[in-house]
Design a protein around this motif. Structure first.
Motif, PDB file in Angstrom:
ATOM      1  N   MET A 151       0.845  -1.186   0.000  1.00  0.00           N
ATOM      2  CA  MET A 151       0.000   0.000   0.000  1.00  0.00           C
ATOM      3  C   MET A 151       0.883   1.240   0.000  1.00  0.00           C
ATOM      4  O   MET A 151       1.865   1.319   0.719  1.00  0.00           O
ATOM      5  N   THR A 152       0.518   2.230  -0.835  1.00  0.00           N
ATOM      6  CA  THR A 152       1.238   3.489  -0.913  1.00  0.00           C
ATOM      7  C   THR A 152       0.482   4.557  -0.134  1.00  0.00           C
ATOM      8  O   THR A 152      -0.724   4.727  -0.311  1.00  0.00           O
ATOM      9  N   LYS A 153       1.205   5.270   0.710  1.00  0.00           N
ATOM     10  CA  LYS A 153       0.581   6.332   1.496  1.00  0.00           C
ATOM     11  C   LYS A 153       0.883   7.676   0.842  1.00  0.00           C
ATOM     12  O   LYS A 153       2.042   7.991   0.553  1.00  0.00           O
ATOM     13  N   ILE A 154      -0.178   8.461   0.614  1.00  0.00           N
ATOM     14  CA  ILE A 154      -0.076   9.731  -0.114  1.00  0.00           C
ATOM     15  C   ILE A 154      -0.570  10.866   0.775  1.00  0.00           C
ATOM     16  O   ILE A 154      -1.673  10.797   1.332  1.00  0.00           O
ATOM     17  N   LEU A 155       0.241  11.901   0.901  1.00  0.00           N
ATOM     18  CA  LEU A 155      -0.135  13.090   1.669  1.00  0.00           C
ATOM     19  C   LEU A 155      -0.624  14.176   0.711  1.00  0.00           C
ATOM     20  O   LEU A 155       0.071  14.508  -0.260  1.00  0.00           O
ATOM     21  N   VAL A 156      -1.812  14.722   0.975  1.00  0.00           N
ATOM     22  CA  VAL A 156      -2.379  15.802   0.162  1.00  0.00           C
ATOM     23  C   VAL A 156      -2.360  17.078   0.995  1.00  0.00           C
ATOM     24  O   VAL A 156      -3.005  17.152   2.049  1.00  0.00           O
ATOM     25  N   ALA A 157      -1.630  18.079   0.538  1.00  0.00           N
ATOM     26  CA  ALA A 157      -1.555  19.370   1.234  1.00  0.00           C
ATOM     27  C   ALA A 157      -2.258  20.421   0.389  1.00  0.00           C
ATOM     28  O   ALA A 157      -1.752  20.838  -0.662  1.00  0.00           O
ATOM     29  N   ASP A 158      -3.442  20.848   0.831  1.00  0.00           N
ATOM     30  CA  ASP A 158      -4.248  21.820   0.074  1.00  0.00           C
ATOM     31  C   ASP A 158      -5.265  22.438   1.014  1.00  0.00           C
ATOM     32  O   ASP A 158      -5.897  21.739   1.808  1.00  0.00           O
ATOM     33  N   ASP A 159      -5.444  23.773   0.917  1.00  0.00           N
ATOM     34  CA  ASP A 159      -6.388  24.447   1.812  1.00  0.00           C
ATOM     35  C   ASP A 159      -7.818  24.434   1.291  1.00  0.00           C
ATOM     36  O   ASP A 159      -8.710  24.989   1.930  1.00  0.00           O
ATOM     37  N   GLU A 160      -8.049  23.816   0.144  1.00  0.00           N
ATOM     38  CA  GLU A 160      -9.419  23.677  -0.365  1.00  0.00           C
ATOM     39  C   GLU A 160     -10.064  22.474   0.309  1.00  0.00           C
ATOM     40  O   GLU A 160      -9.700  21.322   0.049  1.00  0.00           O
ATOM     41  N   ALA A 161     -11.052  22.723   1.167  1.00  0.00           N
ATOM     42  CA  ALA A 161     -11.656  21.662   1.983  1.00  0.00           C
ATOM     43  C   ALA A 161     -12.355  20.618   1.141  1.00  0.00           C
ATOM     44  O   ALA A 161     -12.396  19.430   1.504  1.00  0.00           O
ATOM     45  N   ASP A 162     -12.918  20.998  -0.014  1.00  0.00           N
ATOM     46  CA  ASP A 162     -13.664  20.038  -0.818  1.00  0.00           C
ATOM     47  C   ASP A 162     -12.765  19.080  -1.589  1.00  0.00           C
ATOM     48  O   ASP A 162     -13.226  18.063  -2.112  1.00  0.00           O
ATOM     49  N   LEU A 163     -11.454  19.389  -1.665  1.00  0.00           N
ATOM     50  CA  LEU A 163     -10.545  18.506  -2.404  1.00  0.00           C
ATOM     51  C   LEU A 163     -10.446  17.140  -1.748  1.00  0.00           C
ATOM     52  O   LEU A 163     -10.348  16.115  -2.434  1.00  0.00           O
ATOM     53  N   GLU A 164     -10.485  17.103  -0.423  1.00  0.00           N
ATOM     54  CA  GLU A 164     -10.410  15.830   0.295  1.00  0.00           C
ATOM     55  C   GLU A 164     -11.565  14.913  -0.118  1.00  0.00           C
ATOM     56  O   GLU A 164     -11.358  13.724  -0.397  1.00  0.00           O
ATOM     57  N   LEU A 165     -12.780  15.486  -0.169  1.00  0.00           N
ATOM     58  CA  LEU A 165     -13.946  14.683  -0.551  1.00  0.00           C
ATOM     59  C   LEU A 165     -13.833  14.200  -1.991  1.00  0.00           C
ATOM     60  O   LEU A 165     -14.128  13.041  -2.298  1.00  0.00           O
ATOM     61  N   LEU A 166     -13.378  15.075  -2.891  1.00  0.00           N
ATOM     62  CA  LEU A 166     -13.249  14.710  -4.307  1.00  0.00           C
ATOM     63  C   LEU A 166     -12.238  13.576  -4.493  1.00  0.00           C
ATOM     64  O   LEU A 166     -12.471  12.647  -5.273  1.00  0.00           O
ATOM     65  N   ILE A 167     -11.118  13.656  -3.786  1.00  0.00           N
ATOM     66  CA  ILE A 167     -10.093  12.605  -3.909  1.00  0.00           C
ATOM     67  C   ILE A 167     -10.602  11.283  -3.358  1.00  0.00           C
ATOM     68  O   ILE A 167     -10.396  10.216  -3.970  1.00  0.00           O
ATOM     69  N   LYS A 168     -11.282  11.323  -2.225  1.00  0.00           N
ATOM     70  CA  LYS A 168     -11.817  10.089  -1.646  1.00  0.00           C
ATOM     71  C   LYS A 168     -12.853   9.447  -2.562  1.00  0.00           C
ATOM     72  O   LYS A 168     -12.950   8.214  -2.638  1.00  0.00           O
ATOM     73  N   GLN A 169     -13.627  10.268  -3.254  1.00  0.00           N
ATOM     74  CA  GLN A 169     -14.620   9.731  -4.189  1.00  0.00           C
ATOM     75  C   GLN A 169     -13.946   9.147  -5.426  1.00  0.00           C
ATOM     76  O   GLN A 169     -14.293   8.062  -5.886  1.00  0.00           O
ATOM     77  N   ARG A 170     -12.970   9.898  -5.980  1.00  0.00           N
ATOM     78  CA  ARG A 170     -12.313   9.467  -7.206  1.00  0.00           C
ATOM     79  C   ARG A 170     -11.500   8.187  -7.001  1.00  0.00           C
ATOM     80  O   ARG A 170     -11.469   7.311  -7.874  1.00  0.00           O
ATOM     81  N   PHE A 171     -10.847   8.076  -5.843  1.00  0.00           N
ATOM     82  CA  PHE A 171      -9.952   6.941  -5.591  1.00  0.00           C
ATOM     83  C   PHE A 171     -10.551   5.934  -4.604  1.00  0.00           C
ATOM     84  O   PHE A 171      -9.817   5.212  -3.944  1.00  0.00           O
ATOM     85  N   ARG A 172     -11.877   5.894  -4.530  1.00  0.00           N
ATOM     86  CA  ARG A 172     -12.524   5.000  -3.559  1.00  0.00           C
ATOM     87  C   ARG A 172     -12.172   3.535  -3.800  1.00  0.00           C
ATOM     88  O   ARG A 172     -12.019   2.762  -2.866  1.00  0.00           O
ATOM     89  N   LYS A 173     -12.051   3.143  -5.072  1.00  0.00           N
ATOM     90  CA  LYS A 173     -11.717   1.744  -5.388  1.00  0.00           C
ATOM     91  C   LYS A 173     -10.310   1.404  -4.880  1.00  0.00           C
ATOM     92  O   LYS A 173     -10.103   0.370  -4.240  1.00  0.00           O
ATOM     93  N   GLN A 174      -9.343   2.285  -5.162  1.00  0.00           N
ATOM     94  CA  GLN A 174      -7.962   2.046  -4.716  1.00  0.00           C
ATOM     95  C   GLN A 174      -7.862   2.073  -3.189  1.00  0.00           C
ATOM     96  O   GLN A 174      -7.078   1.324  -2.602  1.00  0.00           O
ATOM     97  N   ILE A 175      -8.652   2.952  -2.549  1.00  0.00           N
ATOM     98  CA  ILE A 175      -8.659   3.024  -1.081  1.00  0.00           C
ATOM     99  C   ILE A 175      -9.241   1.749  -0.496  1.00  0.00           C
ATOM    100  O   ILE A 175      -8.712   1.173   0.464  1.00  0.00           O
TER     101      ILE A 175
END
Length: 346
Positions: free
Chosen positions: A1-25
């Motif tokens: 498993m690869t651990k990825i750190l996302v640094a961004d002050d846009e709060a909605d980016l976290e939700l978008l990434i979790k939705q887009r990569f839900r299969k990999q997660i």
């Protein structure tokens, strides 16, 4: 498993990434950790030591992405950063690349492009890890193998030589550390290993000094082989030296109340030398075997603490040079006649 750190002050980016990569997660291929700025990202890296990839915005409060990028390069050369920013002008791209960014993605984010970029970055990090591991293994190998042997291992003749064998005239020595089992029962594991390695180091130096080589370590015993001119004499000299050095070790360097002594069996003659093991498993042990080797081991088993045993034919070769005494006969498995043993005194 690869651990990825996302640094961004846009709060909605976290939700978008979790939705887009839900299969990999869900499949434990990726795990995402989030921070709202560069300062939080560094704090996360202190906690999450196994982060491989960082996705970072440029414009963030407290610490911007380019400053974070400079500190990441110093923190770990293995962590690779992809800048994800709306500031996609050439100046920002050049600055990011000069500070060690692996790639640059412009906002608004094309998630298909982001997914491919992450895969490419992860592959690069994994390749770096494999390269570092290979370097470490080569460095470790150099600790155990002579440089000339390493060069030979890379040659075309190596594979052919792996299965070669020959009859050699040599002397084999078995050295056992007497009573070491009691130390293993009393002392912690770390102390046991350190003591054993210290005793082995004394033995190895004495063996090498007389032109011998260590064939193998077997628990708390050592098997050594001497070849070439006067191999029996050199084997006995090495045995006398290492016995004296082991017995002279200061008491405080040993286990509680333990005074190390060795029992040694030496035998000389023709033996088979070659690679023994499984070619299927690719595990081969370059060693010697035969009746001479077996007899040396049995001589060692018959010897008590501080004794060096040789048999009749060896005694006849060295009796003018070493002070020996006849111990007597003892029965040996698979031998018709009893074995006559002599103790080498000095």
């Amino acid at each position: 498993m690869t651990k990825i750190l996302v640094a961004d002050d846009e709060a909605d980016l976290e939700l978008l990434i979790k939705q887009r990569f839900r299969k990999q997660i869900r499949e434990n291929k990726y795990q995402f950790v989030f921070a709202l700025n560069g300062k939080e990202a560094l704090a996360q890296l202190e906690v999450e030591k196994d982060i491989d990839v960082v996705l970072s915005d440029i414009n963030m409060p407290e610490m911007d992405g380019l400053t974070l990028l400079s500190q990441l390069t110093e923190l770990s050369p293995l962590i690779k950063t992809v800048i994800v920013s709306a500031y996609g002008d050439m100046d920002n791209i050049r600055t990011a690349m000069n500070r060690g960014a692996f790639d640059f993605i412009c906002k608004p984010v094309n998630f298909q492009d982001l997914e491919l970029t992450i895969e490419k970055t992860v592959q690069h990090v994994n390749q770096l890890k494999k390269t570092l591991q290979a370097i470490k293994e080569n460095d470790i190998l150099r600790m155990y193998v002579d440089e000339s042997v390493l060069h030979f291992m890379k040659s075309k003749e190596f594979e052919k030589a792996l299965m070669a064998n020959e009859i050699i005239d040599a002397t084999v020595v078995f050295i056992d550390i007497c009573g070491f089992t009691s130390i293993m029962e009393k002392e912690p594991a770390d102390k046991v290993v350190k003591l054993l390695n210290k005793y082995f180091d004394v033995m190895v130096k004495a063996i090498i000094a007389q032109g011998g080589h260590v064939d193998k370590f077997m628990g708390d015993a050592v098997m050594a082989v001497f070849r070439g001119d006067f191999h029996l004499d050199r084997a006995i000299e090495a045995s006398l030296t290492l016995r004296a050095q082991i017995e002279a070790l200061p008491p405080e360097e040993n286990g509680a109340g333990y005074m190390p002594k060795v029992s040694i069996g030496i035998n000389s003659g023709e033996m088979i030398s070659g690679n023994i093991g499984s070619a299927t498993l690719k595990r081969l042990d370059y060693t010697v075997l035969g009746d001479v080797v077996n007899t040396a081991q049995r001589l060692q088993s018959a010897a008590t603490a501080g004794q060096i045993f040789i048999e009749e034919s060896s005694y006849q070769k060295v009796k003018e040079f070493f002070n020996c005494r006849k111990v007597g006969e003892f029965t040996v498995k698979n031998k018709e006649k009893p074995l006559v043993a002599y103790e080498v005194l000095n």
